[in-house]
Enzyme design. Sequence first.
Site, short mmCIF file in Angstrom:
data_model
loop_
_atom_site.label_atom_id
_atom_site.label_comp_id
_atom_site.label_asym_id
_atom_site.label_seq_id
_atom_site.Cartn_x
_atom_site.Cartn_y
_atom_site.Cartn_z
N LYS A 118 -10.84 6.41 2.58
CA LYS A 118 -11.01 6.61 0.25
C LYS A 118 -12.95 6.19 0.87
CE LYS A 118 -6.77 5.45 -1.26
NZ LYS A 118 -6.02 4.25 -2.63
N LYS A 200 -0.19 12.83 6.65
CA LYS A 200 0.84 12.18 5.62
C LYS A 200 1.11 13.15 4.66
CE LYS A 200 -0.81 8.71 3.26
NZ LYS A 200 -0.74 7.32 2.81
N LYS A 203 0.46 10.79 -2.01
CA LYS A 203 0.88 11.52 -3.28
C LYS A 203 -0.65 12.26 -4.35
CE LYS A 203 1.75 7.12 -4.27
NZ LYS A 203 1.37 5.80 -5.25
P1 TYM Z 1 1.25 3.66 -1.64
O1 TYM Z 1 1.23 3.73 -3.22
O2 TYM Z 1 -0.28 5.17 -1.37
O3 TYM Z 1 2.83 4.40 -1.75
C1 TYM Z 1 3.74 3.40 -2.01
C2 TYM Z 1 4.47 3.20 -0.96
O4 TYM Z 1 5.23 4.60 0.18
C3 TYM Z 1 4.65 4.98 1.22
N1 TYM Z 1 4.44 6.20 1.44
C4 TYM Z 1 5.08 6.51 2.70
N2 TYM Z 1 6.71 6.75 3.50
C5 TYM Z 1 6.32 7.47 4.10
N3 TYM Z 1 5.64 9.12 4.17
C6 TYM Z 1 4.68 9.57 3.46
N4 TYM Z 1 4.21 10.57 3.79
C7 TYM Z 1 4.07 8.11 2.61
N5 TYM Z 1 3.38 8.05 1.90
C8 TYM Z 1 3.21 6.64 0.82
C9 TYM Z 1 3.80 3.84 1.31
O5 TYM Z 1 3.76 3.16 2.44
C10 TYM Z 1 4.05 2.00 0.33
O6 TYM Z 1 4.98 1.56 1.31
N6 TYM Z 1 -0.50 -0.51 -1.44
C11 TYM Z 1 -0.12 -0.10 -1.81
C12 TYM Z 1 0.74 -0.57 -2.75
C13 TYM Z 1 1.23 -2.12 -2.69
C14 TYM Z 1 2.06 -2.37 -2.14
C15 TYM Z 1 1.65 -3.76 -2.41
C16 TYM Z 1 2.79 -1.71 -1.16
C17 TYM Z 1 -0.07 -3.07 -3.92
N7 TYM Z 1 0.49 -3.91 -3.64
C18 TYM Z 1 2.87 -5.29 -1.93
C19 TYM Z 1 4.04 -3.81 -0.62
C20 TYM Z 1 3.57 -4.27 -1.23
C21 TYM Z 1 0.32 1.46 -1.75
O7 TYM Z 1 -0.89 2.29 -2.25
O8 TYM Z 1 0.77 2.46 -1.91
#
Ligand code: TYM
Length: 336
Positions: A118, A200, A203
Amino acid sequence: MENQPINKPIIYSGIQPTGIITIGNYIGAISNWLKLQDDYNSIYGIADLHALTVRQNPAEFRARAMSFFAQYLACGLDPAKSIIYFQSHVKEHTELAWILNCYTYIGEMTRMTQFKDKSAKHQDNINMGLLDYPVLMAADILLYQTALVPVGADQKQHLEIARDIANRFNNIYSPTFVVPEGYIAKQGAKIYSLQDPTSKMSKSDPDANAAVSIIEDADSIMRKFKRAVTDCETVVEYREDKPGVSNLLTIFSEMTGRTIEDIVNEYHDKGYATFKQAVGESVVERFRPIREEYNRLMNDKGYLMSVAKEGAEKAQRIAYKTIAKVKRKIGLTELK
Ligand code: TYM
């Protein structure tokens, strides 16, 4: 466990309200949340404070956070079973994050893969929040005495840090935090971009054809799958040197519950056009009811707000207990 208000083990997870909720987020995270919802006390946050690490347009940000919240509900997260809320509505997250900062080393943060990625992407805005992101995530998790964190593969490193911080704190004082385990599914923990199947699905990919939203209309979904990058062979097989086709097979399997083997048997020699059409249709069918429910919910903002309010109140009742315990242990003066 001491001070634990409820007896089933606790699950915590969240999504940042940036970009779109993709089928990657659904397969890697939400679908597992739905599976675990009955056996655990689940808490699912809209990680809006995390999203501030990248500059947001305020009006769009507010609308997107509410849209993500509605998508959580439309997917089947049930406020009668789970706590569903906005992270920023429970002030204990930032409070605990500050305290945990004092138990986290700068070197641990600068070596995080996501920080490096990032900061390369946003060179004009390498802010403290970006560096501190994993500590806020650790606070999210530890605040609720979480046993299990269902996430995709890309969050593994952040989860490890949360465990390290919990262990460190517990060792200095006495057991205070449950040390959380990750729940990363064997299949689907990393869904790849439809345009570059070696990276990957993200989003916030600037290429609109790379990712599919869970509330996208049928025509657009079909178009994106028809254009999905594959390879110059014609056979449908799950192989390391066929990342595009393998990714489509994983998506198809996740959408239908069929095994990859079964799908390969059916489509092996049918050609990519037929195969891609079938994958696209499976995605359209799986998300049709979610999109309809989402549209209905977005017309009932009063209901969404009432769920958010109730979720925040329930979350805070748990969070407050952990914070009180932490403050006592580290020696902050209590107001009596
Ligand atoms: P974030 O918002 O990037 O993604 C949300 C969830 O989706 C999963 N993910 C994927 N899984 C499979 N294939 C993909 N291409 C893919 N892209 C994303 C991520 O692994 C995630 O589970 N930091 C976290 C959000 C967060 C969080 C937390 C998660 C904040 N506090 C506490 C767990 C516990 C994040 O940015 O996820």
